[in-house]
Design a protein around this motif. Sequence first.
Motif, PDB file in Angstrom:
ATOM      1  N   HIS A  84       0.799  -1.227   0.000  1.00 27.76           N
ATOM      2  CA  HIS A  84       0.000   0.000   0.000  1.00 27.76           C
ATOM      3  C   HIS A  84       0.831   1.276   0.000  1.00 27.76           C
ATOM      4  CE1 HIS A  84      -3.910  -1.887   0.295  1.00 27.76           C
ATOM      5  NE2 HIS A  84      -3.403  -2.736   1.167  1.00 27.76           N
ATOM      6  N   ILE A  88     -11.911   4.660  11.002  1.00 29.67           N
ATOM      7  CA  ILE A  88     -11.105   5.270   9.921  1.00 29.67           C
ATOM      8  C   ILE A  88     -12.024   5.835   8.847  1.00 29.67           C
ATOM      9  CG2 ILE A  88      -9.053   3.878  10.271  1.00 29.67           C
ATOM     10  CD1 ILE A  88     -10.008   2.230   7.801  1.00 29.67           C
ATOM     11  N   GLN A 140     -11.364  -9.298  -0.423  1.00 30.51           N
ATOM     12  CA  GLN A 140     -10.051  -8.679  -0.691  1.00 30.51           C
ATOM     13  C   GLN A 140      -9.641  -8.895  -2.144  1.00 30.51           C
ATOM     14  OE1 GLN A 140      -6.951  -8.638   2.128  1.00 30.51           O
ATOM     15  NE2 GLN A 140      -8.224  -9.312   3.814  1.00 30.51           N
ATOM     16  N   ASP A 164      -8.928  -6.135  -4.852  1.00 28.80           N
ATOM     17  CA  ASP A 164      -7.630  -6.159  -5.547  1.00 28.80           C
ATOM     18  C   ASP A 164      -7.799  -6.402  -7.050  1.00 28.80           C
ATOM     19  OD1 ASP A 164      -5.950  -5.714  -3.386  1.00 28.80           O
ATOM     20  OD2 ASP A 164      -5.926  -7.833  -2.818  1.00 28.80           O
ATOM     21  N   MET A 179     -16.168  -0.973   4.682  1.00 28.84           N
ATOM     22  CA  MET A 179     -15.093  -0.833   5.671  1.00 28.84           C
ATOM     23  C   MET A 179     -13.734  -1.140   5.046  1.00 28.84           C
ATOM     24  SD  MET A 179     -16.464  -2.383   9.251  1.00 28.84           S
ATOM     25  CE  MET A 179     -14.876  -3.046   9.702  1.00 28.84           C
ATOM     26  N   LEU A 180     -13.713  -2.222   4.262  1.00 28.96           N
ATOM     27  CA  LEU A 180     -12.454  -2.604   3.608  1.00 28.96           C
ATOM     28  C   LEU A 180     -12.016  -1.551   2.598  1.00 28.96           C
ATOM     29  CD1 LEU A 180     -12.235  -6.389   2.687  1.00 28.96           C
ATOM     30  CD2 LEU A 180     -10.546  -5.013   3.848  1.00 28.96           C
ATOM     31  N   ALA A 205     -12.634   1.609   2.706  1.00 27.44           N
ATOM     32  CA  ALA A 205     -12.108   2.753   3.451  1.00 27.44           C
ATOM     33  C   ALA A 205     -10.689   2.454   3.936  1.00 27.44           C
ATOM     34  CB  ALA A 205     -13.013   3.064   4.639  1.00 27.44           C
ATOM     35  N   LEU A 206     -10.470   1.211   4.365  1.00 27.22           N
ATOM     36  CA  LEU A 206      -9.132   0.825   4.838  1.00 27.22           C
ATOM     37  C   LEU A 206      -8.121   0.880   3.695  1.00 27.22           C
ATOM     38  CD1 LEU A 206      -7.351  -0.312   7.114  1.00 27.22           C
ATOM     39  CD2 LEU A 206      -7.981  -2.602   6.363  1.00 27.22           C
ATOM     40  N   TYR A 207      -8.512   0.356   2.541  1.00 26.47           N
ATOM     41  CA  TYR A 207      -7.624   0.394   1.363  1.00 26.47           C
ATOM     42  C   TYR A 207      -7.255   1.838   1.035  1.00 26.47           C
ATOM     43  CZ  TYR A 207      -7.971  -4.462  -0.339  1.00 26.47           C
ATOM     44  OH  TYR A 207      -7.861  -5.801  -0.504  1.00 26.47           O
ATOM     45  N   LYS A 215      -7.318   4.485   2.918  1.00 23.94           N
ATOM     46  CA  LYS A 215      -6.453   5.124   3.924  1.00 23.94           C
ATOM     47  C   LYS A 215      -5.030   4.576   3.856  1.00 23.94           C
ATOM     48  CE  LYS A 215      -9.179   7.997   6.023  1.00 23.94           C
ATOM     49  NZ  LYS A 215      -8.938   9.438   5.915  1.00 23.94           N
ATOM     50  N   LEU A 216      -4.926   3.259   3.654  1.00 26.35           N
ATOM     51  CA  LEU A 216      -3.576   2.677   3.576  1.00 26.35           C
ATOM     52  C   LEU A 216      -2.811   3.244   2.371  1.00 26.35           C
ATOM     53  CD1 LEU A 216      -4.243  -1.071   4.476  1.00 26.35           C
ATOM     54  CD2 LEU A 216      -2.790   0.503   5.744  1.00 26.35           C
ATOM     55  N   GLY A 217      -3.545   3.461   1.294  1.00 25.97           N
ATOM     56  CA  GLY A 217      -2.903   4.030   0.103  1.00 25.97           C
ATOM     57  C   GLY A 217      -2.615   5.510   0.253  1.00 25.97           C
ATOM     58  N   ASP A 218      -3.160   6.093   1.298  1.00 25.81           N
ATOM     59  CA  ASP A 218      -3.036   7.538   1.506  1.00 25.81           C
ATOM     60  C   ASP A 218      -2.019   7.906   2.574  1.00 25.81           C
ATOM     61  OD1 ASP A 218      -4.482   8.921  -0.202  1.00 25.81           O
ATOM     62  OD2 ASP A 218      -6.078   9.532   1.186  1.00 25.81           O
ATOM     63  N   LEU A 219      -1.266   6.909   3.034  1.00 32.23           N
ATOM     64  CA  LEU A 219      -0.251   7.232   4.053  1.00 32.23           C
ATOM     65  C   LEU A 219       0.646   8.333   3.487  1.00 32.23           C
ATOM     66  CD1 LEU A 219       0.798   3.658   5.297  1.00 32.23           C
ATOM     67  CD2 LEU A 219      -0.528   5.365   6.538  1.00 32.23           C
ATOM     68  N   PRO A 220       0.875   9.393   4.244  1.00 30.82           N
ATOM     69  CA  PRO A 220       1.617  10.523   3.682  1.00 30.82           C
ATOM     70  C   PRO A 220       3.052  10.140   3.298  1.00 30.82           C
ATOM     71  CG  PRO A 220       1.277  10.802   6.036  1.00 30.82           C
ATOM     72  CD  PRO A 220       0.502   9.604   5.633  1.00 30.82           C
ATOM     73  N   PRO A 221       3.531  10.586   2.135  1.00 32.88           N
ATOM     74  CA  PRO A 221       4.905  10.261   1.748  1.00 32.88           C
ATOM     75  C   PRO A 221       5.901  10.885   2.727  1.00 32.88           C
ATOM     76  CG  PRO A 221       3.950  11.865   0.247  1.00 32.88           C
ATOM     77  CD  PRO A 221       2.869  11.452   1.176  1.00 32.88           C
ATOM     78  N   LEU A 222       6.974  10.183   2.963  1.00 38.22           N
ATOM     79  CA  LEU A 222       7.988  10.693   3.900  1.00 38.22           C
ATOM     80  C   LEU A 222       9.228  11.120   3.122  1.00 38.22           C
ATOM     81  CD1 LEU A 222       7.645   7.907   6.605  1.00 38.22           C
ATOM     82  CD2 LEU A 222       6.847  10.251   6.779  1.00 38.22           C
TER      83      LEU A 222
END
Lengths: 193, 173
Positions: A151, A193, B21, B25, B52-53, B55-57, B59-66
């Motif tokens: 992800h 979330i 899933q 996918d 729910m899944l 939304a989780l996908y 958010k996981l794909g939206d983790l801010p780049p570091l």
Amino acid sequence: MFDRIEDLKLVRRCKRGEEAAFAELLGRYRNAIYGLCFRMTRRTEDARDLAQEVFIKVFSLLDRFDETYAFSSWIFRIATNHCIDHLRRNRMRFLSLDGFTGPDGEPMDLPLPDDGPGPDRLLERSEAMERLEEVVADLPPHYKVIILLRHDQDLSYEDIAVVLDLPLGTVKARIHRARAMIQQMLQARSYEI
Amino acid sequence: MKTGMQRPAPPECRQACDRLQDYLDQTLPKRESLAVFLHMRECGGCRAQLEMLQALYAKLGDLPPLEAPADFDARILAAVPYEAYRAMAPLRSPRVPILLVHESLPAWLRSRSVRLVGLVAATAALAAAASGAAAGTAAWTVAGVGCLPELSVRLQNLTRRVYVATVHRSIPR
């Protein structure tokens, strides 16, 4: 996401000893590798050291790079192995803070230094994202790495199988299990979330 | 009356949830994907699970780049020993049998000018033989000898490439 042909050209130039080509490779993968190391360890200092060691290892192993694989898979393999080894070596530092008791048997907080993002950055991020990052960070290392590769780094199942040297079926099962664990952990902590 | 026990989910719900899933996918075969889609339209409970899944996908794909720290590159570039790397280039080249090493062929045979002259002589001899200006056996001998340098070098290169590709395949862990 990563340009395999361009990477290969740069690797070949690196093998000829061109410093500029290595600097360019570093520029391409700097943030991805640092990000992976940070999310695996959640400590700025450790992430920086680990990511730097990964790049130095990459340079020293360039001659053993098999060009039939993508360079991105190779560097992620080195990085994931390095992070997991680091977590194994430092297992004691990553004990759960829940249920830790002091010498008198009373519950207490561990006085660990907080190397995470500062208050300003915390405010910038949404609360939900913070909670999700916290849950991902608490996954066991093998599940955490697979979720981050899928992800955060946006690798395909096939690429992850190469990176982790696992059968495709195992990769798929592990990703499914990791997502289910995240959902369970979010529910157990009453996070939305 | 409440018994405190949850009623087991109908088999079609269990089947759909097991495939959620893969559905998200997009790795399900079309027919199975359609079956999940149709089930989601009818079953509120499974749809909630799907949402729910999803939304989780998201958010996981939206983790801010570091971003790496500012001095990140400088430390690495200063630590990489380029000079030593270049000096050790001969040691790093893959080990091959002695007959596949460039230097196993005499330098004169490998030189571009000899190979070029050989090819020109071979072409001229074959042309002379074809026009009847030279005897067939002599022309073929000259052509064979003329092609020899180029063929030796090419054959050695090809064999070495095959050897390296088959014997030197490794991906370090």
